[in-house]
Design a protein around this motif. Sequence first.
Motif, PDB file in Angstrom:
ATOM      1  N   ALA A 155      33.496 -36.607   9.501  1.00 38.18           N
ATOM      2  CA  ALA A 155      34.541 -36.699  10.526  1.00 38.18           C
ATOM      3  C   ALA A 155      33.945 -36.514  11.918  1.00 38.18           C
ATOM      4  CB  ALA A 155      35.619 -35.648  10.270  1.00 38.18           C
ATOM      5  N   HIS A 156      32.983 -35.592  12.018  1.00 38.95           N
ATOM      6  CA  HIS A 156      32.343 -35.320  13.309  1.00 38.95           C
ATOM      7  C   HIS A 156      31.568 -36.556  13.812  1.00 38.95           C
ATOM      8  CE1 HIS A 156      30.717 -32.861  16.447  1.00 38.95           C
ATOM      9  NE2 HIS A 156      29.471 -33.222  16.127  1.00 38.95           N
ATOM     10  N   ALA A 157      30.864 -37.208  12.869  1.00 36.42           N
ATOM     11  CA  ALA A 157      30.124 -38.411  13.249  1.00 36.42           C
ATOM     12  C   ALA A 157      31.083 -39.501  13.741  1.00 36.42           C
ATOM     13  CB  ALA A 157      29.308 -38.927  12.064  1.00 36.42           C
ATOM     14  N   LEU A 158      32.157 -39.711  12.931  1.00 38.31           N
ATOM     15  CA  LEU A 158      33.160 -40.697  13.349  1.00 38.31           C
ATOM     16  C   LEU A 158      33.756 -40.330  14.703  1.00 38.31           C
ATOM     17  CD1 LEU A 158      34.949 -41.141   9.911  1.00 38.31           C
ATOM     18  CD2 LEU A 158      33.678 -42.905  11.080  1.00 38.31           C
ATOM     19  N   HIS A 159      34.028 -39.056  14.826  1.00 38.33           N
ATOM     20  CA  HIS A 159      34.655 -38.577  16.061  1.00 38.33           C
ATOM     21  C   HIS A 159      33.723 -38.757  17.267  1.00 38.33           C
ATOM     22  CE1 HIS A 159      35.833 -35.864  19.154  1.00 38.33           C
ATOM     23  NE2 HIS A 159      34.778 -35.105  18.917  1.00 38.33           N
ATOM     24  N   GLN A 160      32.429 -38.501  17.054  1.00 36.42           N
ATOM     25  CA  GLN A 160      31.485 -38.682  18.160  1.00 36.42           C
ATOM     26  C   GLN A 160      31.444 -40.138  18.608  1.00 36.42           C
ATOM     27  OE1 GLN A 160      27.798 -37.125  16.795  1.00 36.42           O
ATOM     28  NE2 GLN A 160      28.212 -35.036  17.493  1.00 36.42           N
ATOM     29  N   GLY A 189      27.888 -20.169  25.183  1.00 38.44           N
ATOM     30  CA  GLY A 189      29.282 -20.570  25.041  1.00 38.44           C
ATOM     31  C   GLY A 189      29.415 -22.039  24.722  1.00 38.44           C
ATOM     32  N   ILE A 190      28.566 -22.845  25.372  1.00 38.67           N
ATOM     33  CA  ILE A 190      28.663 -24.296  25.164  1.00 38.67           C
ATOM     34  C   ILE A 190      28.283 -24.666  23.741  1.00 38.67           C
ATOM     35  CG2 ILE A 190      27.524 -26.449  25.815  1.00 38.67           C
ATOM     36  CD1 ILE A 190      27.570 -25.168  28.727  1.00 38.67           C
ATOM     37  N   LYS A 191      27.258 -23.981  23.215  1.00 39.99           N
ATOM     38  CA  LYS A 191      26.891 -24.274  21.824  1.00 39.99           C
ATOM     39  C   LYS A 191      28.058 -23.995  20.885  1.00 39.99           C
ATOM     40  CE  LYS A 191      21.933 -23.545  22.188  1.00 39.99           C
ATOM     41  NZ  LYS A 191      20.844 -22.606  21.931  1.00 39.99           N
ATOM     42  N   GLU A 192      28.769 -22.909  21.128  1.00 39.42           N
ATOM     43  CA  GLU A 192      29.913 -22.588  20.264  1.00 39.42           C
ATOM     44  C   GLU A 192      31.087 -23.521  20.524  1.00 39.42           C
ATOM     45  OE1 GLU A 192      28.809 -17.865  20.175  1.00 39.42           O
ATOM     46  OE2 GLU A 192      30.605 -18.562  21.204  1.00 39.42           O
ATOM     47  N   LYS A 193      31.161 -24.031  21.781  1.00 42.11           N
ATOM     48  CA  LYS A 193      32.304 -24.869  22.100  1.00 42.11           C
ATOM     49  C   LYS A 193      32.138 -26.315  21.699  1.00 42.11           C
ATOM     50  CE  LYS A 193      33.691 -21.511  24.952  1.00 42.11           C
ATOM     51  NZ  LYS A 193      32.927 -20.452  25.490  1.00 42.11           N
ATOM     52  N   GLU A 194      30.940 -26.709  21.324  1.00 43.65           N
ATOM     53  CA  GLU A 194      30.750 -28.117  20.948  1.00 43.65           C
ATOM     54  C   GLU A 194      31.620 -28.490  19.749  1.00 43.65           C
ATOM     55  OE1 GLU A 194      26.201 -28.873  22.507  1.00 43.65           O
ATOM     56  OE2 GLU A 194      26.601 -28.497  20.378  1.00 43.65           O
ATOM     57  N   THR A 195      31.740 -27.534  18.820  1.00 45.53           N
ATOM     58  CA  THR A 195      32.624 -27.797  17.671  1.00 45.53           C
ATOM     59  C   THR A 195      34.068 -27.972  18.134  1.00 45.53           C
ATOM     60  OG1 THR A 195      32.847 -25.414  17.384  1.00 45.53           O
ATOM     61  CG2 THR A 195      31.129 -26.514  16.104  1.00 45.53           C
ATOM     62  N   GLU A 196      34.513 -27.065  19.027  1.00 43.35           N
ATOM     63  CA  GLU A 196      35.877 -27.176  19.537  1.00 43.35           C
ATOM     64  C   GLU A 196      36.083 -28.491  20.282  1.00 43.35           C
ATOM     65  OE1 GLU A 196      36.475 -22.384  20.272  1.00 43.35           O
ATOM     66  OE2 GLU A 196      36.598 -23.777  21.941  1.00 43.35           O
ATOM     67  N   ILE A 197      35.074 -28.872  21.061  1.00 45.07           N
ATOM     68  CA  ILE A 197      35.194 -30.112  21.840  1.00 45.07           C
ATOM     69  C   ILE A 197      35.290 -31.310  20.919  1.00 45.07           C
ATOM     70  CG2 ILE A 197      33.871 -31.640  23.383  1.00 45.07           C
ATOM     71  CD1 ILE A 197      32.833 -28.861  24.619  1.00 45.07           C
ATOM     72  N   SER A 198      34.550 -31.258  19.808  1.00 50.21           N
ATOM     73  CA  SER A 198      34.619 -32.380  18.862  1.00 50.21           C
ATOM     74  C   SER A 198      36.041 -32.531  18.316  1.00 50.21           C
ATOM     75  CB  SER A 198      33.617 -32.139  17.722  1.00 50.21           C
ATOM     76  OG  SER A 198      33.989 -30.983  17.008  1.00 50.21           O
ATOM     77  N   GLN A 199      36.639 -31.396  17.914  1.00 57.29           N
ATOM     78  CA  GLN A 199      38.010 -31.466  17.411  1.00 57.29           C
ATOM     79  C   GLN A 199      38.966 -31.956  18.492  1.00 57.29           C
ATOM     80  OE1 GLN A 199      38.665 -27.532  16.076  1.00 57.29           O
ATOM     81  NE2 GLN A 199      37.304 -27.690  14.322  1.00 57.29           N
ATOM     82  N   LEU A 200      38.796 -31.441  19.703  1.00 55.64           N
ATOM     83  CA  LEU A 200      39.660 -31.876  20.795  1.00 55.64           C
ATOM     84  C   LEU A 200      39.486 -33.371  21.074  1.00 55.64           C
ATOM     85  CD1 LEU A 200      39.114 -28.894  23.179  1.00 55.64           C
ATOM     86  CD2 LEU A 200      41.275 -29.514  22.158  1.00 55.64           C
TER      87      LEU A 200
END
Length: 1985
Positions: free
Chosen positions: A948-953, A1028-1039
């Motif tokens: 899903a992350h790959a598709l999302h990217q 913070g950015i490393k942890e937020k990359e997952t959140e950004i992907s979902q967003l």
Amino acid sequence: MSSWLGGLGSGLGQSLGQVGGSLSSFTGQISNFTKDMLLEGVEEVGDAATELQVSNSKLADVEAAFTAQKSEYDRLKRLHAELEEKLEASEIQIKQQSAEYRTLLQQKDVEISHLKARESGLQEDVQKFQQSAQSAAVSPAVLPVTTASLTTTSSSPATFLTHHPGSHQGFHSDEIDISDVLWSQQEINRLSTEVMRLEAELAHWRRMSQASTATGTANGDQGEILKLQKTIKELRDEMSREVDEHQHELAALQDAQRQKMAEVTRRHREELREYEERIEELEDQVHNGSSQVSSSSDASKVLKLQTSVKSLEEAAEQREKQLAELSASLEDAQRQRAALQLERDEAQEENAGLLQNYSRLQASVVELQTRVQEQEGKALQKAQLEHEIHTLRAKLEGAEKEIGRLKSLPETEPKEEVEHADILELSTTIGLLRQEKEVLEQEKLDLQQRLKLSEEQMINNSKALMESDTESVEDLKVALERGEKVLRATEEERDTLMSELEELDRQNQEATQHMISVKEQLSEQLKEVEAELIRVTSERDTTKDQKRALEQELDSHKEKISQSAFTLNDLHMEKQQLERTLKELKDKLAHAHEQSREARREVAELKKTLQEREEQLAAAKAALDQGEERGTEAQRASEQLEGKERELSDLRRELDQMKSAYEKAMSEEYEMKMETRRLREECEHALGKEEELTKQLKESQTVLNRTVREKDTRIEALRLEKNQLEGELTQAERTLTEQVKQYQQTIEELTRARSMDASALQTEHESAIKLNQEKDLEIAKLKRDMEQLASDHRDTNEMLSITVAGQKQLTDLLQEKDIFVETLKQNAADLQTEMENRVSVMTKEAENNKQAMEEKDKQLGGMKEENSHLKEEIDRLKDQQSRPQSLAEPKTLDIITELEAEIAQLKSSKNSLEEEVQTLRRTTEEQQASFFLSQQSVQAQQSELEQAHALHQQATLNYDRLIQARDEEIARLQQTVDQLTESQSLGRFPAPQGEVILQEHKTQSLNQENGNEKYDLSKVEIERLVRGIKEKETEISQLNEKNLSLTRQLDQLVVSHDEVGKLSQMIRQKDLEIQALHARVSMGGGHSQDMLYLQQQLQAFAVEREQMLAVLNEKTRENSQLRSDYHRLMDIVAGKEAALVKLQQENQRLSNMSDPSGSQEMFKETIQNLSRIIREKDIEIDALTQKCQTLVTVLQSSGGEYGAASGGVSSNQFEELLTERDSMKQQVKKMEEWKQQVITTVKNMQQESAQLHEELIKLQSQVSADSDCSSKLSVDYARLIQSYEQKEKRLGSLSLELAQVQQTISQLSTTKDVLLGKLDSVAQTPEIPVRQSGSPPLTAEASSQQAASLINKDKLQEELERLQALLTEKENLIRTLQENNHRLSNSASSSESEQSRQAEEVGQLRERLESLQRSVREKDLLIKTKGDQLIQVREALQNRENDNEVLKQAVTNLKERALILEIEAKKLKEENEQVVARSREKESEFRALQETNMQVSLLLREKEFELSAVSEKAATVEKMLKDKETGKSGELNQLLNELKSMQDKAVMFQQERDQMMMALKQKQMETTAVQTELQHVRDKEQRLNLELERLRNHLLEIEDSYTREAIAAEDRETELRRRVALLDEKLATSSNAVENASQQASMQVESLQEQLSGAVKQRDNALAQLRTSQEQVNQYAVSLSNLQMVLEQFQQEEKAMYSAELEKHKKEKEEWKRKALILEDQASALQMNLDEANAALESATRLTDQLDQKEEQMEELKKQVNVRQEMLEEAQRKLMNLLNSTEGKIDKVLMRNLFLGYFHTPKPKRADVLRLMGSVLGLSREEVDKMLEEDGRHGVTGWVSSWLGARGAQSVPNTPQRPTSGQGLNSSFSEMFVKFLELESTPSLPAPKLPVHSIKPLSAPPPGRTSGSAPTAAGAAASIRRAGEANPFLAPRSAAVPLLAASGSGGPGGHLLMKPISDALPTFTPVPVSAEASGGAVLKDLLKQ
């Protein structure tokens, strides 16, 4: 009449032709522009990648052209600079030469005038001599005297005539030198001395002749005098002849030297020209060689290449031989050059010696001449002696000055040893001159005495005159004999000098010839070297061509080899990486076990330390409770408590940081697991690839091995050749550079050697040096070419080595594959076993981690909030970067370069951080195993998430691209819309777009400033943000996934589209209404003109639609271009964001370090405020982007509709876009304001950093305050000691009083005993005398009675009297004793009362003693504490003493420095005094020079008077000569010679005066310079004195302070020692008292001792706390000092911090590990839920915002529709009013013109005029025809037709009157003019070129578009006239707008149609026309204007 008509017609034709030409050019430009705009959309490429490639290729072509142009420009610039330098040098030379020639001309004119005056004076002298000769002819004895005098006077000038023409040879030559001028000045000086001498002789012989004429005696002596005169004359003639010959030789030498130098310079210039031509040829060859690149690399050319390689090898061998020969010849040339250089050095040394000898000889010659003059002048009379004495004094002063100068010269230049000999010679000559001067003075005195004697003798006796004459004659004879001796000596000296001068001249000639030959040899060597260079360059070119051919051959093979080699390399690298990762994982696992053990140990140790700290805290608190009574100790304890609390807070903070590090480690574990999986998959994939590649390699290797062997042999041969050629080239370059340096040195030395003799050569030398510099530049160019060749050679070598290495790798890899597969299998088996072992261990740790995870959940909440803030900041940054302005395009390259530099810096920091991360990863590998177990259950979900992350990217990338493209499209459209609105609504005054550009510049500058200020942020905040950015990359992907869904929903929203459709329908309805109105108007008119009008309007509308479509196509193309730029910028922005994040993390860490408590809260508050502002701005930006998306969709849909149907975009949509643009402008302003706010916040942050710095300073001040507190405590301690001592003094005084009381009591008791004893004795003694006194009278009575007769009465009476006296005495004694008794009784009673009182006092004293003993015990305790404190104080005192000693040493050092400074000041004073003395000497010299100047001026005046007298005499002489021309030709010649010599003397006098003036000026300049130096030295002295005083004061203050401190310390020491001694004594006494005390006191003492032990413990604790606090204070001071070094040593400190934090927090790891496993699952679930909820909330808010924006847009569009409808209604009303107003009105002027014009038209055409009048008056055509038929007979048509003709000439045929008008000769002038306009309006000129940014080059236009793209000018004009309101591209007539308002060049970003008018295009004033006005009225208005 006909001529008037012809003139009117020609004027009308010219004016209308100009108008028509301008209109046609305007319409042609518009049509061409529209064509270009319509054809631009054809080149649109569908795919972005292909478009990128096209644009990149174009960019590459442009860059290549640009580089070529730039290189050409640089070359031309260099040439221009060189030519300018040459021009300047030539101008300077010409100016110098012209100035020299002018000065020479002036000198010649002055000389001519002086010579004329001299001639006249000499003529007068000749006349006088003639008269004297006539007078002497009377007496025959006097004749020889006059003749002799004449001969003597005439012979010496005759000698000068021989040289006179020679002296003027140099003046006519063009190459005049400074040396010639100097020589001429020397000649003039010499001649002036000769003139002086001759004048003196003239005066002497005049006097002698006068004396002889007066006396007429002494004829016999005259013969001897004549002989002496003849001998003197002959000697002088010989001297003058020899001097003339010497001067002739000098002139010849100089001429020869000039000719040789001219030849040398001419040769040098020719050689330089040849070299320049050769260099140009070489450059052409290089360019041709570089441009020739062969392109074919077919297999058929291999054989040819092989043959060429063989031939090349043979040629290379031949060239090697040639090169060996050349190198040998070069070595020979170098040897010859070295020999020549040695010879040149020797010649230079000889030259220098000869020049020195020459100068010495010149000086000696001058001295000898002066001696000769002095010795000749000894025989002169008194006046001449005085004059000579004056001159000698002046010369002496000058010589003394020269001596001073020469003395100063050896001081400054001690190296010049040769000048010492000159100085000695000068000193000897000066001594001789002084001796001669003294001799002359003595002779003068003798002569004066003799004159007096002779005068007396003349008065006394006339006969004695003869004797005196004879004596004087004898004296003169003696003087003459002396003069002859001196003359002989001088002649001998002169001969020797002449011989030496001849030798010097010969040596000089030889040296010059030698130098010329050396120069010729050097030039020949240069030629040879250049020929060798040319050969080498040609060989290099041939080798280049061969190399290129071979490289082309190799390229085909290299591509194949490189493909296989690269694939194999990739596989090999992947395999090595896998091996490394496996090894690293193993190492990390082992290391993690060790670290976990260490962490457990550390946790246990931390717990122990915590328990100890808590115990210490409890003890400290108890101590504090007890110590509240003591203020100072309580303050210390409270400060320690605060320090402990700070330490606890620091520990807590460090725990928090440890937690964050642990979280980071957990995330890194997860990443490592993912990497291991990916690596395994890649391994499998690589194995498959390897198997395929092995097959390919086996096939290709067999083919490659053959070719490679052949190529290797060839390549090695070529390499050897190349290396040899390069070595030879480098040797040639070195030799060239060395030769150039040597040539420069030779030229410089030649210039130095010749500067004394020939200064004119300096200019030629300078030109030669410039040419040498040009040669150096050419050599540097050749070096660059060589370097380029070397770089090419290296590239070829690298490529060849790569091919060889690739082949080796192919063979090695095949062997390594099998081994690698086996190793992989073994590693896999080992890993499985290890993993099974680790799984069992990690299950236990997983439970620990679960417990840690529960605690982590709590932290996650806070972290998520920070994440949201950071995410908003990231979004803001992205939005800021995704909105590039139109002007940002040219600056992107600069920004990219800056960013690349910043990225390089960040990469270096990233590498260091990566190293730290690797160390951290080793610590986290332990947790990886536990994680592996915990994540096995989640693996399925993770795989799904990854997909899903790959598709999302991918989706996010596509979505970002779309958004960016649309944003850019919207930005461009907004600009176009702005320009449209400005052209429509602001049509009356077209506003320039400079403001927009300025705003864009401002925003760019603000962005740049923001960037700079962001990089100024500290690194700590950046590191924190990175985490913070490393942890937020997952959140950004979902967003981003949710954003995708939202964009789909937005795309599916049809509401806006439907509304746009409705609006377009409404616009169409409005268009239909407008058409209906036009139809009504046309129906009201009822003419075919209106129909044509409407058709033209429709055509104009169609053209406008096509233009709009072209604009939209262009915008889409620009958007596609901007997409690529945007992606590039996004990459840059990502790098910047990473840098920002790092900087922010570093900032936070610094803030934590600098101020852990207060500033962190401030930072948090500021960051929260910033995040809030950023959120608001992000919301605004999202709204804007959504608006832009809706606009893009509207435009696309409208573009599609317009493409499908011919229905067009109306101006309403553009007005909507304009309104939206205005709103966007306001929002941009808001954003700029927000940016300013952000800048202010950043400035505030900087101010806060400054405040933090101030707080650091405050901490330092607090540290100083703590030290002050300690000093206060010491003072308080001293006070306590003083109070204690005072109390002890009181105790002592009381004890003393007690002792005194006891003594008094004892004394009283003793006195009492004494008194009692006395009283007893006293009581006994009075009883005895009483008894005695009682008994004597009784016995006396008895005896008296018994023997009355025996004792006489007298005796009895005497005895009675005596007894009475005794009684009185006894009574007095008794009284005194009674009084004493009373006193004693009183004293006893008082003593008893006192004893009772004293007993009471003793009781009180005992009580006091007991209380004092208690206090003494307490004081003992205090004393013990104070003793400890005393020890500390003693230590402090010792430290202070040490400090004092150090300071004393410093004071001594300062004193020494002060002494040194004083010594230096004294030296400077001495130097000042010396300078003052020098200045005084200079002033005295200056005064002397002024006096000499005055004397010279007086002499000049005297000479002028003499010249005037001589001129008068010359006039008389001329008359005499005219009378006596026949017999006196010889005398005339002599007189003429004398005249010329006198003229020369006059010239010399003038030049001497000029020299004196020049010397005066020089002296004045020197005096001014000396004065300035004096002033400078005085200023320096003042400054140094001030510094000395300041240092003295400072030293005195320091000494006073240190002495005070030392005295105070010594006083304190003495006092403390005294007190200690007193305390010791008191302790001894008190200990005795304590021993004598009771048991209760001992019990109390024991209790007190217990208390004391507790207090001692407290004191020890307090001391320990104090020490810790002092250590903390020291640490704070150290940290304060180290804070300044933090920036330089930041990485090392980071490593140390991380290691320290890890060591501290490893102990708590196990607890966190338990919680981590529990928390992970919960955290992941909660995070997913939270992210989904946040994303849903954000999407909902965005949807609501978008809906609100849509509603607002709908409302705005409806308002605009209403506004448009109102405008339409107003237009309809205006049209109706115009129709109503203009229906019944006729223009008077028009009718008058028609009426007049009717009579000027021919009769057959008058019917047309009448028809036109009928149409103007509203008559129908039938009525007009009827009238014409009826009135045709009466001739009405004649004048009406002429009237129509005149009107036709004044009408503008913007529209033809009829669609089918008659053609040919019968057509009217207006119709022909309309046709002319139509022909001219067809586009002939090319459209104006757009800027580079907005338009790409167009392809060929399609055939379908050409027809509709060129509307007629008439149609355009009609559209302007009728539909000005609805046309966005054409301004209405009513508005005073230029016709080209829409087609100028605007800003760089907008479309050409939208931009204001350009300066290049013509502008016209507007022509207001009514709605029904025809073309004639328009033409008429134009003609009127």
